[in-house]
Design a protein around this motif. Structure first.
Motif, PDB file in Angstrom:
ATOM      1  N   ALA A   1       0.835  -1.215   0.000  1.00  0.00           N
ATOM      2  CA  ALA A   1       0.000   0.000   0.000  1.00  0.00           C
ATOM      3  C   ALA A   1       0.865   1.258   0.000  1.00  0.00           C
ATOM      4  N   VAL A   2       1.962   1.215   0.761  1.00  0.00           N
ATOM      5  CA  VAL A   2       2.847   2.382   0.886  1.00  0.00           C
ATOM      6  C   VAL A   2       3.527   2.697  -0.452  1.00  0.00           C
ATOM      7  N   LEU A   3       3.910   1.663  -1.182  1.00  0.00           N
ATOM      8  CA  LEU A   3       4.586   1.866  -2.471  1.00  0.00           C
ATOM      9  C   LEU A   3       3.688   2.537  -3.510  1.00  0.00           C
TER      10      LEU A   3
ATOM     11  N   LEU B   1       5.090   5.476   7.035  1.00  0.00           N
ATOM     12  CA  LEU B   1       6.225   4.707   7.560  1.00  0.00           C
ATOM     13  C   LEU B   1       6.487   5.021   9.028  1.00  0.00           C
ATOM     14  N   ASN B   2       6.327   6.296   9.406  1.00  0.00           N
ATOM     15  CA  ASN B   2       6.567   6.700  10.794  1.00  0.00           C
ATOM     16  C   ASN B   2       5.614   6.017  11.770  1.00  0.00           C
ATOM     17  N   THR B   3       4.397   5.721  11.310  1.00  0.00           N
ATOM     18  CA  THR B   3       3.435   5.078  12.210  1.00  0.00           C
ATOM     19  C   THR B   3       3.841   3.640  12.543  1.00  0.00           C
ATOM     20  N   CYS B   4       4.739   3.067  11.736  1.00  0.00           N
ATOM     21  CA  CYS B   4       5.144   1.673  11.950  1.00  0.00           C
ATOM     22  C   CYS B   4       6.490   1.529  12.663  1.00  0.00           C
ATOM     23  N   THR B   5       7.302   2.571  12.692  1.00  0.00           N
ATOM     24  CA  THR B   5       8.678   2.422  13.188  1.00  0.00           C
ATOM     25  C   THR B   5       8.736   2.003  14.656  1.00  0.00           C
ATOM     26  N   ALA B   6       7.857   2.558  15.497  1.00  0.00           N
ATOM     27  CA  ALA B   6       7.868   2.213  16.921  1.00  0.00           C
ATOM     28  C   ALA B   6       7.551   0.728  17.107  1.00  0.00           C
ATOM     29  N   HIS B   7       6.548   0.258  16.376  1.00  0.00           N
ATOM     30  CA  HIS B   7       6.151  -1.154  16.480  1.00  0.00           C
ATOM     31  C   HIS B   7       7.280  -2.070  16.017  1.00  0.00           C
ATOM     32  N   ILE B   8       7.971  -1.681  14.945  1.00  0.00           N
ATOM     33  CA  ILE B   8       9.093  -2.476  14.434  1.00  0.00           C
ATOM     34  C   ILE B   8      10.227  -2.518  15.455  1.00  0.00           C
ATOM     35  N   CYS B   9      10.519  -1.384  16.094  1.00  0.00           N
ATOM     36  CA  CYS B   9      11.573  -1.327  17.130  1.00  0.00           C
ATOM     37  C   CYS B   9      11.245  -2.259  18.297  1.00  0.00           C
ATOM     38  N   VAL B  10       9.988  -2.247  18.729  1.00  0.00           N
ATOM     39  CA  VAL B  10       9.563  -3.096  19.845  1.00  0.00           C
ATOM     40  C   VAL B  10       9.721  -4.570  19.473  1.00  0.00           C
ATOM     41  N   MET B  11       9.379  -4.938  18.243  1.00  0.00           N
ATOM     42  CA  MET B  11       9.522  -6.330  17.800  1.00  0.00           C
ATOM     43  C   MET B  11      10.991  -6.744  17.746  1.00  0.00           C
ATOM     44  N   LEU B  12      11.854  -5.830  17.303  1.00  0.00           N
ATOM     45  CA  LEU B  12      13.283  -6.142  17.215  1.00  0.00           C
ATOM     46  C   LEU B  12      13.904  -6.355  18.588  1.00  0.00           C
ATOM     47  N   ILE B  13      13.321  -5.736  19.621  1.00  0.00           N
ATOM     48  CA  ILE B  13      13.784  -5.962  20.989  1.00  0.00           C
ATOM     49  C   ILE B  13      13.260  -7.293  21.520  1.00  0.00           C
ATOM     50  N   SER B  14      12.014  -7.631  21.165  1.00  0.00           N
ATOM     51  CA  SER B  14      11.317  -8.763  21.792  1.00  0.00           C
ATOM     52  C   SER B  14      11.649 -10.124  21.162  1.00  0.00           C
ATOM     53  N   TYR B  15      11.445 -10.276  19.862  1.00  0.00           N
ATOM     54  CA  TYR B  15      11.497 -11.613  19.260  1.00  0.00           C
ATOM     55  C   TYR B  15      12.887 -12.248  19.203  1.00  0.00           C
ATOM     56  N   PRO B  16      13.942 -11.520  18.783  1.00  0.00           N
ATOM     57  CA  PRO B  16      15.259 -12.181  18.732  1.00  0.00           C
ATOM     58  C   PRO B  16      15.704 -12.711  20.098  1.00  0.00           C
ATOM     59  N   SER B  17      15.482 -11.918  21.161  1.00  0.00           N
ATOM     60  CA  SER B  17      15.894 -12.362  22.493  1.00  0.00           C
ATOM     61  C   SER B  17      15.057 -13.553  22.958  1.00  0.00           C
TER      62      SER B  17
ATOM     63  N   SER C   1       1.969   8.289  -3.782  1.00  0.00           N
ATOM     64  CA  SER C   1       2.814   9.167  -4.611  1.00  0.00           C
ATOM     65  C   SER C   1       3.379  10.331  -3.804  1.00  0.00           C
ATOM     66  N   SER C   2       2.625  10.809  -2.820  1.00  0.00           N
ATOM     67  CA  SER C   2       3.074  11.939  -2.006  1.00  0.00           C
ATOM     68  C   SER C   2       4.174  11.514  -1.046  1.00  0.00           C
ATOM     69  N   LYS C   3       5.312  12.236  -1.093  1.00  0.00           N
ATOM     70  CA  LYS C   3       6.436  11.922  -0.208  1.00  0.00           C
ATOM     71  C   LYS C   3       6.068  12.108   1.263  1.00  0.00           C
ATOM     72  N   LYS C   4       5.312  13.173   1.544  1.00  0.00           N
ATOM     73  CA  LYS C   4       4.912  13.479   2.919  1.00  0.00           C
ATOM     74  C   LYS C   4       3.996  12.388   3.470  1.00  0.00           C
ATOM     75  N   ALA C   5       3.048  11.967   2.659  1.00  0.00           N
ATOM     76  CA  ALA C   5       2.125  10.901   3.076  1.00  0.00           C
ATOM     77  C   ALA C   5       2.865   9.584   3.269  1.00  0.00           C
TER      78      ALA C   5
END
Length: 318
Positions: A226-228, A240-256, A231-235
């Motif tokens: 959907a993101v790809l 992407l910004n709405t997902c970064t926090a969730h991705i960071c939390v997963m990177l802390i949780s699952y590998p460990s 067309s608007s760079k700002k949008a």
């Protein structure tokens, strides 16, 4: 979890050793453990307080953050106070019932934590891919139902672990080289056949993490598609910004989580104290960092938390 300084020969107790090989450094190790735990509690309770007080934050995303906070508070509290009793006061004894209860809460909390992360990924998918139908697809009542489903799943998956172990005969050596009652650490004390226990623990770990990560990957593949198309760079950046926090939390949780699970079964070459310290950090770091990550990355939440913090510490503030 109550700890009692009883001898390992007592048939109604186990002995938790703490961190083998680093007994002389227990007090020093307890300092960062205590700091991480306190920071984690303060961050998560602040998050719960702010979301509870601010009606504008009574939205699915923030309710999921509260669910994540409650899960992390419960899971870390099931092990850290008892671990600190070992590190501070050398209180190493724990009853068999207390040990199995602790095991249930920490593993059920881990499964629940994973369920919340899956629901958060679904929330981000709906917010980005179906924004006009967001409130229809994910009303607050549905978040509550999904949370209840996650809790029931955690109880049903984890309850057999302590029940199976309670039927095992335990040897005279009841010393657990750990700071808490991990499933495999306790199972290894049995004089009986623990093949079922070993296989059940491994299957649950991979079924839960595997299925949850598959659902998260599916959500993010749909989000990326959907993101790809944007067309608007700002949008695009906002999406992407709405997902970064969730991705960071997963990177802390699952590998460990995978590291902790595999080390008990296949990590004979890893020093015990390294494994035990990392196993404790697996519960402490997400509890400490997750409120900070979301507080930094989410502008609305950051502003509300700042407002209440200023009120609390300003002269005459209330």
């Amino acid at each position: 979890m109550a700890a009692f300084n009883l001898t390992p020969s007592d048939p109604s107790t186990f002995t938790l050793t703490g961190i083998p090989g680093l007994e002389a450094a227990h007090i020093w190790i307890s300092i960062p453990f205590t700091m991480f735990y306190i920071i984690g509690l303060l961050g998560n309770f602040t998050l719960l307080f702010v979301v509870g007080k601010e009606r504008t934050l009574h939205k699915p995303m923030y309710l999921l953050l509260c669910l994540l906070a409650v899960t992390e508070i419960g899971t870390s509290t099931s092990i850290v106070p008892n671990a600190l009793c070992i590190l501070w006061f050398n209180l190493k004894g724990i009853t068999v019932g207390g040990c199995l209860t602790q095991m249930f809460f920490l593993h059920a909390g881990t499964v629940m934590h994973s369920a919340v992360l899956v629901t958060m990924a679904f929330d981000r998918y709906v917010a980005i891919c179906k924004p006009l139908r967001y409130t229809t697809i994910l009303p607050n009542s549905r978040i509550a139902k999904l949370g209840l489903v996650g809790l029931i799943r955690a109880v049903l998956f984890i309850l057999p672990m302590p029940l199976l172990l309670s039927r095992q005969p335990f040897c005279a050596n009841r010393i657990i080289p750990h700071t808490y009652c991990d499933h495999m650490a306790v199972a290894k004390l049995s004089c009986g056949d623990i093949t079922v226990n070993r296989m059940y623990g491994l299957v649950i770990a991979f079924v839960v993490n595997g299925s949850d990560l598959t659902l998260i990957a599916l959500s993010y593949s749909l989000i990326i598609r959907a993101v790809l198309r944007i067309s608007s760079k700002k949008a695009l950046q906002k999406a992407l910004n709405t997902c970064t926090a969730h991705i960071c939390v997963m990177l802390i949780s699952y590998p460990s989580s995978f590291f902790s699970t595999l080390t008990h079964r296949f990590g004979q070459g890893i020093a015990p104290h390294v494994h035990i310290i990392l196993a404790n950090l697996y519960f402490l770091l997400p509890t400490m960092f997750n409120p900070i990550i979301y507080g930094v990355k989410n502008k609305e939440l950051r502003e509300k938390m700042g407002k209440y913090t200023c009120r609390m510490y300003s002269p005459g503030g209330h």
